[in-house]
Design a protein around this motif. Structure first.
Motif, PDB file in Angstrom:
ATOM      1  N   THR A  27       0.752  -1.220  -0.062  1.00 55.02           N
ATOM      2  CA  THR A  27      -0.122  -0.206  -0.065  1.00 55.02           C
ATOM      3  C   THR A  27       0.846   1.230  -0.131  1.00 55.02           C
ATOM      4  N   TYR A  28       2.017   1.136  -0.157  1.00 54.33           N
ATOM      5  CA  TYR A  28       2.962   2.264  -0.148  1.00 54.33           C
ATOM      6  C   TYR A  28       4.188   2.442  -1.280  1.00 54.33           C
ATOM      7  N   GLU A  29       4.393   3.542  -1.664  1.00 54.96           N
ATOM      8  CA  GLU A  29       5.476   3.465  -2.737  1.00 54.96           C
ATOM      9  C   GLU A  29       6.215   4.888  -2.257  1.00 54.96           C
ATOM     10  N   VAL A  30       7.635   4.639  -2.349  1.00 55.96           N
ATOM     11  CA  VAL A  30       8.614   5.784  -2.337  1.00 55.96           C
ATOM     12  C   VAL A  30       8.881   6.469  -3.508  1.00 55.96           C
ATOM     13  N   ARG A  31       8.466   7.635  -3.321  1.00 56.34           N
ATOM     14  CA  ARG A  31       8.760   8.409  -4.869  1.00 56.34           C
ATOM     15  C   ARG A  31      10.120   9.228  -4.850  1.00 56.34           C
ATOM     16  N   HIS A  32      10.646   9.397  -3.584  1.00 50.74           N
ATOM     17  CA  HIS A  32      11.903  10.111  -3.664  1.00 50.74           C
ATOM     18  C   HIS A  32      12.655  10.013  -2.348  1.00 50.74           C
ATOM     19  N   ILE A  33      13.983  10.063  -2.495  1.00 50.78           N
ATOM     20  CA  ILE A  33      14.892  10.110  -1.386  1.00 50.78           C
ATOM     21  C   ILE A  33      15.610  11.512  -1.155  1.00 50.78           C
ATOM     22  N   ALA A  34      15.313  12.163  -0.130  1.00 49.66           N
ATOM     23  CA  ALA A  34      15.777  13.552  -0.070  1.00 49.66           C
ATOM     24  C   ALA A  34      17.000  13.604   1.158  1.00 49.66           C
ATOM     25  N   GLU A  35      17.874  14.221   0.814  1.00 50.96           N
ATOM     26  CA  GLU A  35      19.058  14.196   1.608  1.00 50.96           C
ATOM     27  C   GLU A  35      19.080  15.314   2.839  1.00 50.96           C
ATOM     28  N   ASN A  36      18.175  16.114   2.729  1.00 57.18           N
ATOM     29  CA  ASN A  36      17.756  16.906   3.611  1.00 57.18           C
ATOM     30  C   ASN A  36      16.642  17.909   3.431  1.00 57.18           C
ATOM     31  N   GLY A  37      16.215  18.663   4.472  1.00 54.77           N
ATOM     32  CA  GLY A  37      14.914  19.484   4.110  1.00 54.77           C
ATOM     33  C   GLY A  37      14.933  20.300   2.943  1.00 54.77           C
ATOM     34  N   ARG A  38      16.037  20.901   2.553  1.00 55.33           N
ATOM     35  CA  ARG A  38      16.080  21.927   1.357  1.00 55.33           C
ATOM     36  C   ARG A  38      15.812  20.838   0.080  1.00 55.33           C
ATOM     37  N   ASP A  39      16.278  19.561   0.162  1.00 54.07           N
ATOM     38  CA  ASP A  39      16.146  18.693  -1.104  1.00 54.07           C
ATOM     39  C   ASP A  39      14.658  18.369  -1.083  1.00 54.07           C
ATOM     40  N   LEU A  40      14.050  18.204  -0.091  1.00 51.98           N
ATOM     41  CA  LEU A  40      12.611  18.186  -0.139  1.00 51.98           C
ATOM     42  C   LEU A  40      11.760  19.282  -0.569  1.00 51.98           C
ATOM     43  N   ILE A  41      12.071  20.334  -0.223  1.00 48.55           N
ATOM     44  CA  ILE A  41      11.699  21.479  -0.807  1.00 48.55           C
ATOM     45  C   ILE A  41      11.753  21.457  -2.411  1.00 48.55           C
ATOM     46  N   ARG A  42      12.655  21.360  -2.754  1.00 48.38           N
ATOM     47  CA  ARG A  42      13.271  21.640  -4.035  1.00 48.38           C
ATOM     48  C   ARG A  42      12.052  20.470  -4.941  1.00 48.38           C
ATOM     49  N   TYR A  43      11.885  19.550  -4.162  1.00 48.22           N
ATOM     50  CA  TYR A  43      10.971  18.347  -4.830  1.00 48.22           C
ATOM     51  C   TYR A  43       9.602  18.613  -4.939  1.00 48.22           C
ATOM     52  N   LEU A  44       9.075  19.092  -3.801  1.00 50.50           N
ATOM     53  CA  LEU A  44       7.758  19.744  -3.727  1.00 50.50           C
ATOM     54  C   LEU A  44       7.557  20.922  -4.531  1.00 50.50           C
ATOM     55  N   SER A  45       8.340  21.899  -4.993  1.00 43.98           N
ATOM     56  CA  SER A  45       8.649  23.048  -5.678  1.00 43.98           C
ATOM     57  C   SER A  45       8.333  22.497  -7.254  1.00 43.98           C
ATOM     58  N   ARG A  46       8.557  21.343  -7.291  1.00 43.56           N
ATOM     59  CA  ARG A  46       8.193  20.925  -8.821  1.00 43.56           C
ATOM     60  C   ARG A  46       6.824  20.394  -8.929  1.00 43.56           C
ATOM     61  N   GLY A  47       6.187  20.496  -8.070  1.00 43.05           N
ATOM     62  CA  GLY A  47       4.764  20.075  -8.148  1.00 43.05           C
ATOM     63  C   GLY A  47       4.295  18.748  -7.929  1.00 43.05           C
ATOM     64  N   ASN A  48       5.378  18.074  -7.459  1.00 41.91           N
ATOM     65  CA  ASN A  48       5.249  16.300  -7.160  1.00 41.91           C
ATOM     66  C   ASN A  48       4.297  16.057  -6.077  1.00 41.91           C
ATOM     67  N   PRO A  49       3.237  15.310  -6.249  1.00 44.45           N
ATOM     68  CA  PRO A  49       2.288  14.740  -5.309  1.00 44.45           C
ATOM     69  C   PRO A  49       3.098  13.962  -4.134  1.00 44.45           C
ATOM     70  N   LEU A  50       2.589  14.376  -2.998  1.00 46.92           N
ATOM     71  CA  LEU A  50       3.059  13.621  -2.004  1.00 46.92           C
ATOM     72  C   LEU A  50       2.096  13.449  -0.726  1.00 46.92           C
ATOM     73  N   ASP A  51       2.250  12.147  -0.156  1.00 49.36           N
ATOM     74  CA  ASP A  51       1.253  11.982   1.112  1.00 49.36           C
ATOM     75  C   ASP A  51       1.685  11.982   2.517  1.00 49.36           C
ATOM     76  N   MET A  52       2.858  11.470   2.627  1.00 50.42           N
ATOM     77  CA  MET A  52       3.891  11.163   3.785  1.00 50.42           C
ATOM     78  C   MET A  52       5.290  11.475   3.685  1.00 50.42           C
ATOM     79  N   VAL A  53       5.704  12.070   4.619  1.00 51.70           N
ATOM     80  CA  VAL A  53       7.305  12.179   4.625  1.00 51.70           C
ATOM     81  C   VAL A  53       7.840  11.366   5.956  1.00 51.70           C
TER      82      VAL A  53
END
Length: 208
Positions: A27-53
């Motif tokens: 029931t889960y899938e990993v979309r991305h691995i971020a090295e830190n919070g800034r990497d996560l922000i860059r991922y989200l800024s591209r409009g990628n959907p996300l349910d959980m961190v």
């Protein structure tokens, strides 16, 4: 539909191990691995959907505290599972998971968070996001696993005493004091005496 997850973890092997494990959960899938919070922000800024961190608490660049604050302010719908290498006796807090936990613990934590209406774990809400109201002084000494001597050194280091004077008051050599300092720098993830003092005061470990 599977629950989409991003792992925010600066240790590559740990992140990959978590990803490989989660990918086995149907029931889960990993979309991305971020090295830190800034990497996560860059991922989200591209409009990628996300349910959980899955959020590591201790990272050198934009740690879990800052990242959780950002998510609450800008992406309140994303749920957060806090991870920590240290077991602080918080296992009773929902959605807090020590990195050394069993695979079944991870699955249970994910399932519990996914099916609840709240967006943040009890651990994140009570320990991390209190910083939004300025109440960051709830971090216990046990979090950093300081020895008694390291605690004593930290309190003295947040004064105007020189390291030599601290060594004299603690009846140890300056080399021993250097060891306390380096150990605390590593545990608190700071690089200077000023950074150490500021973080100690901000976390409520030392009062002015």
């Amino acid at each position: 539909m599977k629950t989409s997850i991003v792992i925010v973890e600066d240790h590559h092997m740990m992140a990959q191990t978590l990803s490989d494990l989660i990918q086995k959960f149907e029931t889960y899938e990993v979309r991305h691995i971020a090295e830190n919070g800034r990497d996560l922000i860059r991922y989200l800024s591209r409009g990628n959907p996300l349910d959980m961190v899955l959020l590591d608490i201790s990272m050198p660049d934009m740690d879990g505290y800052e990242t959780a604050k950002y998510l609450k302010e800008h992406h309140p719908a994303i749920k957060v599972l806090a991870l920590s290498v240290r077991d602080r006796g918080e296992n009773s807090a929902r959605h807090y998971l020590p990195k050394g936990g069993r695979p079944t613990d991870l699955r249970e934590a994910l399932d519990h968070l996914r099916t609840r209406n709240d967006r943040y774990s009890e651990f994140v809400t009570n320990r991390i996001l209190r910083s939004l109201t300025g109440a960051v002084n709830g971090i216990p000494w046990e979090y950093y696993q300081f020895s008694e001597r390291e605690r004593t050194f930290l309190k003295m280091a947040c004064s105007d005493l020189t390291y030599a004077e601290i060594a004299d008051k603690m009846c140890v050599s300056t080399r021993t004091v250097d060891g306390y300092r380096e150990a605390i720098f590593q545990k608190m993830q700071v690089k200077s005496r000023v950074g150490m003092a500021l973080k100690a005061v901000r976390c409520g470990l030392v009062k002015l």
